[in-house]
Design an enzyme around this catalytic site. Structure first.
Site, PDB file in Angstrom:
ATOM      1  N   SER A 253       0.820  -1.201   0.000  1.00  0.00           N
ATOM      2  CA  SER A 253       0.000   0.000   0.000  1.00  0.00           C
ATOM      3  C   SER A 253       0.861   1.260   0.000  1.00  0.00           C
ATOM      4  O   SER A 253       1.752   1.388  -0.830  1.00  0.00           O
ATOM      5  CB  SER A 253      -0.947  -0.057   1.200  1.00  0.00           C
ATOM      6  OG  SER A 253      -2.105   0.661   0.895  1.00  0.00           O
ATOM      7  N   HIS A 394      -7.885  -5.320  -0.200  1.00  0.00           N
ATOM      8  CA  HIS A 394      -6.617  -4.661   0.106  1.00  0.00           C
ATOM      9  C   HIS A 394      -5.968  -5.322   1.324  1.00  0.00           C
ATOM     10  O   HIS A 394      -6.417  -5.133   2.453  1.00  0.00           O
ATOM     11  CB  HIS A 394      -6.961  -3.192   0.398  1.00  0.00           C
ATOM     12  CG  HIS A 394      -5.789  -2.282   0.378  1.00  0.00           C
ATOM     13  ND1 HIS A 394      -5.002  -2.114  -0.735  1.00  0.00           N
ATOM     14  CD2 HIS A 394      -5.272  -1.470   1.330  1.00  0.00           C
ATOM     15  CE1 HIS A 394      -4.062  -1.226  -0.460  1.00  0.00           C
ATOM     16  NE2 HIS A 394      -4.192  -0.828   0.783  1.00  0.00           N
TER      17      HIS A 394
HETATM   18  C1  GCU Z   1      -5.404   4.808   1.691  1.00  0.00           C
HETATM   19  C2  GCU Z   1      -4.847   5.519   0.477  1.00  0.00           C
HETATM   20  C3  GCU Z   1      -4.028   4.595  -0.412  1.00  0.00           C
HETATM   21  C4  GCU Z   1      -3.022   3.841   0.414  1.00  0.00           C
HETATM   22  C5  GCU Z   1      -3.694   3.180   1.589  1.00  0.00           C
HETATM   23  C6  GCU Z   1      -2.750   2.499   2.573  1.00  0.00           C
HETATM   24  O1  GCU Z   1      -6.385   3.906   1.315  1.00  0.00           O
HETATM   25  O2  GCU Z   1      -5.913   6.078  -0.237  1.00  0.00           O
HETATM   26  O3  GCU Z   1      -3.352   5.338  -1.405  1.00  0.00           O
HETATM   27  O4  GCU Z   1      -2.350   2.928  -0.391  1.00  0.00           O
HETATM   28  O5  GCU Z   1      -4.368   4.153   2.356  1.00  0.00           O
HETATM   29  O6  GCU Z   1      -1.580   2.812   2.628  1.00  0.00           O
HETATM   30  O7  GCU Z   1      -3.226   1.658   3.336  1.00  0.00           O
END
Ligand code: GCU
Length: 414
Positions: A253, A394
């Protein structure tokens, strides 16, 4: 009359070509200089690479301080019998001094005991503190601020407690990594740079370089996290149990975005493993799907340099797109892992980045990216550029780690 018709035809063609160009917003080409000249030789590529690095640093990631002269490593823990004898655990405090100021952060290292050393390694930043990646009671609790969230309800007044041990273990396949013969090295994001908007640029490495903030290409969190990974590498170069020539940098992420930038800026990393890095990571901004520059600038203004916000709602006007980060990593292997329900990170946009990076990888003498059509779920594409999409959201799952390890075997175990 004939002449008039001919001129009209030419005009119409030119006009429709412009329209088509605007509609599809063509991808900038890493193999073409800003001047429009094509890259034809490797000597020219060296210059073009420098041009890309300068442009992306200025317009998106911001500057980074030079490698510190005053850096010291204090190995404060070594247990040769950790994890039931499977591993040697080391913990190291990295001290960095600049004039009268010092910052420090900890590395947690597990080295497999069953294989001959030096071993290849995977280094990655973690979200909740070193103690969160495994329930091992020997891991030092971080002293830095720890978030208290539904997913990680373990800290008290921002401080890690014993309840924070192993809370993030499901995303770190420590046993599998060790069983496959890799050392695992991790460090905590908050010890490098605060990820809280209200504390931005006031902690960690940012306290050493306040002069790098008051400018449009300021020292961002992404650049700071990449800096932390490079300082981790500085230590690994001194540890005889680790083969510093075979270190892959991993991240998930926002920390996957940082891993890509670390790979782009520090060629000592032999491979990059990026998990669902999405916007500002491996996805194409130009597709306009999922998170965009406006959201990054609004919700996470500390992640990138202020200059990036010039492109708010003008994502297609960026003079590059994220395949330029892969161009900086090339020809070193890079793997992009995505997940079906992670729509904000636009898995197809990450696939497009892999495809758009193929030309540079081939130019540099590798086989590039073999994916032509978007793959089915759970059907990884290996090669110099790897890619998969798995079911689910995610997260970092065992499936992701297995592919990272298979990919690393191909490139780091030969
Ligand atoms: C949020 C953000 C993402 C990122 C994520 C994370 O969702 O919008 O760009 O990758 O956080 O780091 O968990």
């Amino acid at each position: 009359m004939k002449h008039i018709l001919f001129a009209l035809l030419l005009f119409c063609n030119a006009y429709s070509a412009t329209i088509a160009q605007e509609a599809t917003s063509p991808l900038p080409d890493p193999l073409t200089f800003n001047s429009g000249k094509k890259v034809e030789t490797t000597a020219q590529w060296t210059k073009r690479r420098k041009e890309i690095l300068e442009t992306m640093t200025r317009e998106m990631y911001g500057v980074s301080p030079a490698k510190p002269k005053d850096i010291r490593f204090q190995v404060f823990d070594e247990d040769k019998n950790a994890l039931d004898g499977k591993a040697t655990r080391k913990q190291v405090t990295v001290h960095v001094r600049e004039k009268d100021k010092e910052m420090q952060f900890d590395l947690l290292i597990y080295i497999p005991n069953q294989v001959k050393r030096p071993v290849p390694a995977i280094i990655g930043i973690n979200f909740i503190g070193n103690q969160a990646i495994h329930a091992d009671p020997g891991i030092k609790l971080t002293k830095a601020w720890v978030e208290h969230s539904g997913m990680f309800p373990c800290s008290k007044s921002g401080q890690a407690t014993d309840a924070c041990r192993g809370v993030n273990a499901s995303q770190w396949a420590v046993d599998s990594i060790l069983a496959r013969g890799y050392a695992l090295v991790t460090l905590y994001r908050e010890e490098i740079a605060s990820d809280r908007k209200e504390h931005m640029f006031q902690t960690g490495v940012h306290t050493l370089y306040p002069e790098l903030q008051n400018r449009e290409d300021n020292f961002s969190n992404m650049a700071a996290w990449a800096w932390g990974l490079s300082r981790g590498m500085d230590y690994l170069e001194t540890d005889r149990d680790i083969d510093a020539k075979r270190v892959a940098v991993f991240g998930f992420s926002r920390l996957g975005k940082a891993a890509l930038w670390a790979g782009a800026t520090d060629r000592r990393f032999a491979a990059v493993l990026s998990n669902e890095s999405g916007a500002g990571g491996a996805k194409q901004f130009r597709r306009g799907i999922g998170e965009n520059i406006n959201r990054l600038c609004t919700v996470f203004p500390h992640w990138y340099a202020k200059n990036l916000c010039k492109y708010k709602d003008k994502d297609t006007e960026l003079p590059f797109d994220q395949h330029f980060v892969l161009a900086l990593i090339a020809p070193r292997p890079v793997y992009l892992a995505t997940a079906e329900d992670d729509r904000n990170a636009d898995p197809a946009g990450e696939f497009e980045t892999a495809k758009a990076s193929d030309a540079v990888y081939r130019f540099l003498g590798t086989k590039g990216f073999s994916g032509t059509n978007f793959p089915a779920l759970n059907e990884p594409i290996y090669g110099q550029i790897g890619f998969h999409i798995r079911p689910g959201g995610h997260d970092v799952k065992m499936f992701d780690w297995i592919q990272f390890l298979n990919f690393s075997d191909l490139h780091l175990q030969k």
